[in-house]
Design a protein around this motif. Structure first.
Motif, PDB file in Angstrom:
ATOM      1  N   ALA A  23       0.839  -1.217   0.000  1.00  0.00           N
ATOM      2  CA  ALA A  23       0.000   0.000   0.000  1.00  0.00           C
ATOM      3  C   ALA A  23       0.869   1.260   0.000  1.00  0.00           C
ATOM      4  O   ALA A  23       0.431   2.311  -0.475  1.00  0.00           O
ATOM      5  CB  ALA A  23      -0.950  -0.014   1.195  1.00  0.00           C
ATOM      6  N   ALA A  47     -12.965  -2.177  -0.139  1.00  0.00           N
ATOM      7  CA  ALA A  47     -11.825  -3.037   0.230  1.00  0.00           C
ATOM      8  C   ALA A  47     -10.629  -2.203   0.687  1.00  0.00           C
ATOM      9  O   ALA A  47      -9.528  -2.320   0.136  1.00  0.00           O
ATOM     10  CB  ALA A  47     -11.451  -3.958  -0.928  1.00  0.00           C
ATOM     11  N   GLY A  49      -8.763  -2.384   3.220  1.00  0.00           N
ATOM     12  CA  GLY A  49      -7.628  -3.134   3.776  1.00  0.00           C
ATOM     13  C   GLY A  49      -7.157  -2.562   5.094  1.00  0.00           C
ATOM     14  O   GLY A  49      -7.935  -2.382   6.034  1.00  0.00           O
ATOM     15  N   HIS A  53      -4.198   3.653   2.669  1.00  0.00           N
ATOM     16  CA  HIS A  53      -4.581   4.511   1.535  1.00  0.00           C
ATOM     17  C   HIS A  53      -5.625   5.527   1.960  1.00  0.00           C
ATOM     18  O   HIS A  53      -5.546   6.702   1.579  1.00  0.00           O
ATOM     19  CB  HIS A  53      -5.151   3.654   0.403  1.00  0.00           C
ATOM     20  N   ASP A  70     -14.678  -2.125   4.273  1.00  0.00           N
ATOM     21  CA  ASP A  70     -14.063  -3.444   4.046  1.00  0.00           C
ATOM     22  C   ASP A  70     -15.034  -4.515   4.519  1.00  0.00           C
ATOM     23  O   ASP A  70     -15.937  -4.263   5.325  1.00  0.00           O
ATOM     24  CB  ASP A  70     -12.717  -3.584   4.773  1.00  0.00           C
ATOM     25  N   LEU A  71     -14.776  -5.716   4.011  1.00  0.00           N
ATOM     26  CA  LEU A  71     -15.568  -6.886   4.382  1.00  0.00           C
ATOM     27  C   LEU A  71     -15.162  -7.416   5.753  1.00  0.00           C
ATOM     28  O   LEU A  71     -15.980  -7.950   6.501  1.00  0.00           O
ATOM     29  CB  LEU A  71     -15.287  -7.939   3.298  1.00  0.00           C
ATOM     30  N   ASP A  72     -13.877  -7.268   6.078  1.00  0.00           N
ATOM     31  CA  ASP A  72     -13.269  -7.963   7.210  1.00  0.00           C
ATOM     32  C   ASP A  72     -13.279  -7.071   8.463  1.00  0.00           C
ATOM     33  O   ASP A  72     -12.697  -5.987   8.461  1.00  0.00           O
ATOM     34  CB  ASP A  72     -11.823  -8.313   6.804  1.00  0.00           C
ATOM     35  N   ASN A  75     -10.041  -5.602   9.630  1.00  0.00           N
ATOM     36  CA  ASN A  75      -9.549  -4.465   8.854  1.00  0.00           C
ATOM     37  C   ASN A  75     -10.243  -3.175   9.288  1.00  0.00           C
ATOM     38  O   ASN A  75      -9.624  -2.109   9.282  1.00  0.00           O
ATOM     39  CB  ASN A  75      -9.768  -4.698   7.360  1.00  0.00           C
ATOM     40  N   LEU A  97     -18.675  -3.555   4.536  1.00  0.00           N
ATOM     41  CA  LEU A  97     -19.336  -3.680   3.231  1.00  0.00           C
ATOM     42  C   LEU A  97     -18.754  -4.858   2.461  1.00  0.00           C
ATOM     43  O   LEU A  97     -17.558  -4.878   2.142  1.00  0.00           O
ATOM     44  CB  LEU A  97     -19.143  -2.387   2.415  1.00  0.00           C
ATOM     45  N   ASP A  98     -19.623  -5.845   2.196  1.00  0.00           N
ATOM     46  CA  ASP A  98     -19.283  -6.901   1.248  1.00  0.00           C
ATOM     47  C   ASP A  98     -19.754  -6.407  -0.107  1.00  0.00           C
ATOM     48  O   ASP A  98     -20.947  -6.455  -0.415  1.00  0.00           O
ATOM     49  CB  ASP A  98     -19.982  -8.209   1.629  1.00  0.00           C
ATOM     50  N   ALA A  99     -18.811  -5.916  -0.897  1.00  0.00           N
ATOM     51  CA  ALA A  99     -19.177  -5.226  -2.138  1.00  0.00           C
ATOM     52  C   ALA A  99     -19.691  -6.175  -3.207  1.00  0.00           C
ATOM     53  O   ALA A  99     -20.249  -5.724  -4.216  1.00  0.00           O
ATOM     54  CB  ALA A  99     -17.978  -4.437  -2.663  1.00  0.00           C
ATOM     55  N   VAL A 116      -8.857  -0.898  -5.018  1.00  0.00           N
ATOM     56  CA  VAL A 116      -7.433  -1.207  -5.228  1.00  0.00           C
ATOM     57  C   VAL A 116      -7.166  -2.645  -4.815  1.00  0.00           C
ATOM     58  O   VAL A 116      -7.441  -3.040  -3.666  1.00  0.00           O
ATOM     59  CB  VAL A 116      -6.536  -0.238  -4.411  1.00  0.00           C
ATOM     60  N   ASN A 117      -6.632  -3.410  -5.740  1.00  0.00           N
ATOM     61  CA  ASN A 117      -6.147  -4.775  -5.463  1.00  0.00           C
ATOM     62  C   ASN A 117      -7.203  -5.673  -4.808  1.00  0.00           C
ATOM     63  O   ASN A 117      -6.952  -6.302  -3.777  1.00  0.00           O
ATOM     64  CB  ASN A 117      -4.885  -4.714  -4.583  1.00  0.00           C
ATOM     65  N   LEU A 118      -8.354  -5.738  -5.450  1.00  0.00           N
ATOM     66  CA  LEU A 118      -9.405  -6.633  -4.967  1.00  0.00           C
ATOM     67  C   LEU A 118      -9.759  -7.732  -5.969  1.00  0.00           C
ATOM     68  O   LEU A 118      -9.888  -8.894  -5.583  1.00  0.00           O
ATOM     69  CB  LEU A 118     -10.679  -5.833  -4.622  1.00  0.00           C
ATOM     70  N   LEU A 121      -8.682 -11.390  -6.067  1.00  0.00           N
ATOM     71  CA  LEU A 121      -8.848 -12.174  -4.835  1.00  0.00           C
ATOM     72  C   LEU A 121     -10.242 -12.751  -4.694  1.00  0.00           C
ATOM     73  O   LEU A 121     -10.538 -13.405  -3.683  1.00  0.00           O
ATOM     74  CB  LEU A 121      -8.545 -11.285  -3.613  1.00  0.00           C
TER      75      LEU A 121
HETATM   76  C1  LIG Z   1      -5.124  -7.122  -0.966  1.00  0.00           C
HETATM   77  S1  LIG Z   1      -6.227  -6.328   0.102  1.00  0.00           S
HETATM   78  C2  LIG Z   1      -6.216  -4.676  -0.603  1.00  0.00           C
HETATM   79  C3  LIG Z   1      -6.457  -3.645   0.441  1.00  0.00           C
HETATM   80  C4  LIG Z   1      -6.246  -2.196  -0.001  1.00  0.00           C
HETATM   81  N1  LIG Z   1      -7.181  -1.807  -1.037  1.00  0.00           N
HETATM   82  C5  LIG Z   1      -4.824  -1.975  -0.448  1.00  0.00           C
HETATM   83  O1  LIG Z   1      -4.587  -1.848  -1.628  1.00  0.00           O
HETATM   84  O2  LIG Z   1      -3.943  -1.949   0.404  1.00  0.00           O
HETATM   85  C6  LIG Z   1      -7.816  -6.932  -0.361  1.00  0.00           C
HETATM   86  C7  LIG Z   1      -8.939  -6.464   0.539  1.00  0.00           C
HETATM   87  O3  LIG Z   1     -10.178  -6.849  -0.023  1.00  0.00           O
HETATM   88  C8  LIG Z   1     -11.085  -7.114   1.023  1.00  0.00           C
HETATM   89  N2  LIG Z   1     -12.205  -7.868   0.457  1.00  0.00           N
HETATM   90  C9  LIG Z   1     -12.204  -9.143  -0.002  1.00  0.00           C
HETATM   91  N3  LIG Z   1     -13.422  -9.474  -0.493  1.00  0.00           N
HETATM   92  C10 LIG Z   1     -14.203  -8.374  -0.364  1.00  0.00           C
HETATM   93  C11 LIG Z   1     -15.563  -8.076  -0.678  1.00  0.00           C
HETATM   94  N4  LIG Z   1     -16.355  -8.995  -1.242  1.00  0.00           N
HETATM   95  N5  LIG Z   1     -16.041  -6.839  -0.396  1.00  0.00           N
HETATM   96  C12 LIG Z   1     -15.248  -5.915   0.193  1.00  0.00           C
HETATM   97  N6  LIG Z   1     -13.954  -6.129   0.522  1.00  0.00           N
HETATM   98  C13 LIG Z   1     -13.436  -7.351   0.250  1.00  0.00           C
HETATM   99  C14 LIG Z   1     -10.227  -7.841   2.036  1.00  0.00           C
HETATM  100  O4  LIG Z   1     -10.808  -7.850   3.311  1.00  0.00           O
HETATM  101  C15 LIG Z   1      -8.941  -7.032   1.945  1.00  0.00           C
HETATM  102  O5  LIG Z   1      -8.958  -5.970   2.854  1.00  0.00           O
END
Ligand SMILES: C[S@@+](CC[C@H](N)C(=O)[O-])C[C@H]1O[C@@H](n2cnc3c(N)ncnc32)[C@H](O)[C@@H]1O
Length: 211
Positions: A23, A47, A49, A53, A70-72, A75, A97-99, A116-118, A121
């Motif tokens: 990040a 997300a 994280g 950011h 974020d979902l978690d 976090n 938020l579970d997007a 960013v970076n979601l 995954l």
């Molecule tokens: C690799 S991290 C990126 C975090 C941050 N955006 C960054 O770039 O540092 C991925 C993030 O996606 C979140 N995430 C995973 N599935 C998700 C969902 N369905 N809705 C929202 N967040 C989610 C995880 O909890 C995690 O915080």
């Protein structure tokens, strides 16, 4: 399932802030795109994280109301800890938020959405849902900013991306880098006009505007 990622195991500081090196590495390049596009109004960050950011970017855009999410739940604790130390009164408390789960856009209408970076995954159907819902959360003229590593014509942009993609697919075959053309098709189908910006380290930023 908890994924093993390059930043997994990032330590938690005494004040609850976690720190992901990636990040820090990509922050300036992402900021440069945001500055060039000058979003105004409300920005929903999906997300968020660790919250690094959110703290840094909200401080750079004092006129933007920055909503991290974020979902978690773990976090959310770290995001809130970063918020407390940020010199950014425009940074709102994080929301759960579970997007990928339908039904949230009407609660969070936004002039801009940042992801960013979601996408690599989550499975394709979840990624499609995140993009469609982000598009419908955007107000007229609003912009989606989508950053990360992507395949180009089915191929990774570098050996590092190929290794990362393989490690994700080994953990769960539904995961892995999404293809640029697939993402563009999802954005167009959602009523956005995407542009692609080449970013450092073979990453891409989609800047997709609602008509
Ligand atoms: C690799 S991290 C990126 C975090 C941050 N955006 C960054 O770039 O540092 C991925 C993030 O996606 C979140 N995430 C995973 N599935 C998700 C969902 N369905 N809705 C929202 N967040 C989610 C995880 O909890 C995690 O915080």
């Amino acid at each position: 399932m908890s994924l093993q990622l390059p930043d997994s195991g990032a330590p938690t500081g005494p004040d609850g802030r976690r720190h992901a090196p990636s990040a820090d590495r990509n922050a300036e390049a992402i900021l440069a795109v945001l500055r060039a596009e000058a979003p105004t109004g409300r920005l929903l960050e999906i997300a968020s994280g660790t919250g690094q950011h959110a703290a840094r970017f909200a401080a750079a855009f004092p006129a933007l109301l920055w909503q991290p999410s974020d979902l978690d739940p773990e976090n959310l604790v770290s995001i809130e800890a970063w918020r407390r130390t940020a010199a950014a009164p425009n940074l709102l408390a994080p929301i759960a938020l579970d997007a990928a789960r339908p039904g949230w856009p009407e609660r969070y209408p936004s002039e801009a959405v940042l992801i960013v970076n979601l996408l690599h995954l989550i499975p394709d159907e979840d990624a499609a849902s995140v993009l469609a819902q982000s598009a419908s959360a955007l107000t007229a003229g609003g912009t989606l900013f989508l950053y990360g590593p992507f395949l180009r014509d089915g191929r990774p942009g570098s050996d590092g991306d190929a290794d990362f993609d393989a490690s994700l697919r080994a953990q769960d075959p539904r995961l892995g880098l999404k293809d640029r053309a697939w993402v563009e098709a999802q954005l167009l189908a959602a009523g956005l006009r995407p542009r692609v910006v080449e970013m450092p380290a073979h990453n891409l930023m989609f800047v997709a505007r609602r008509a």
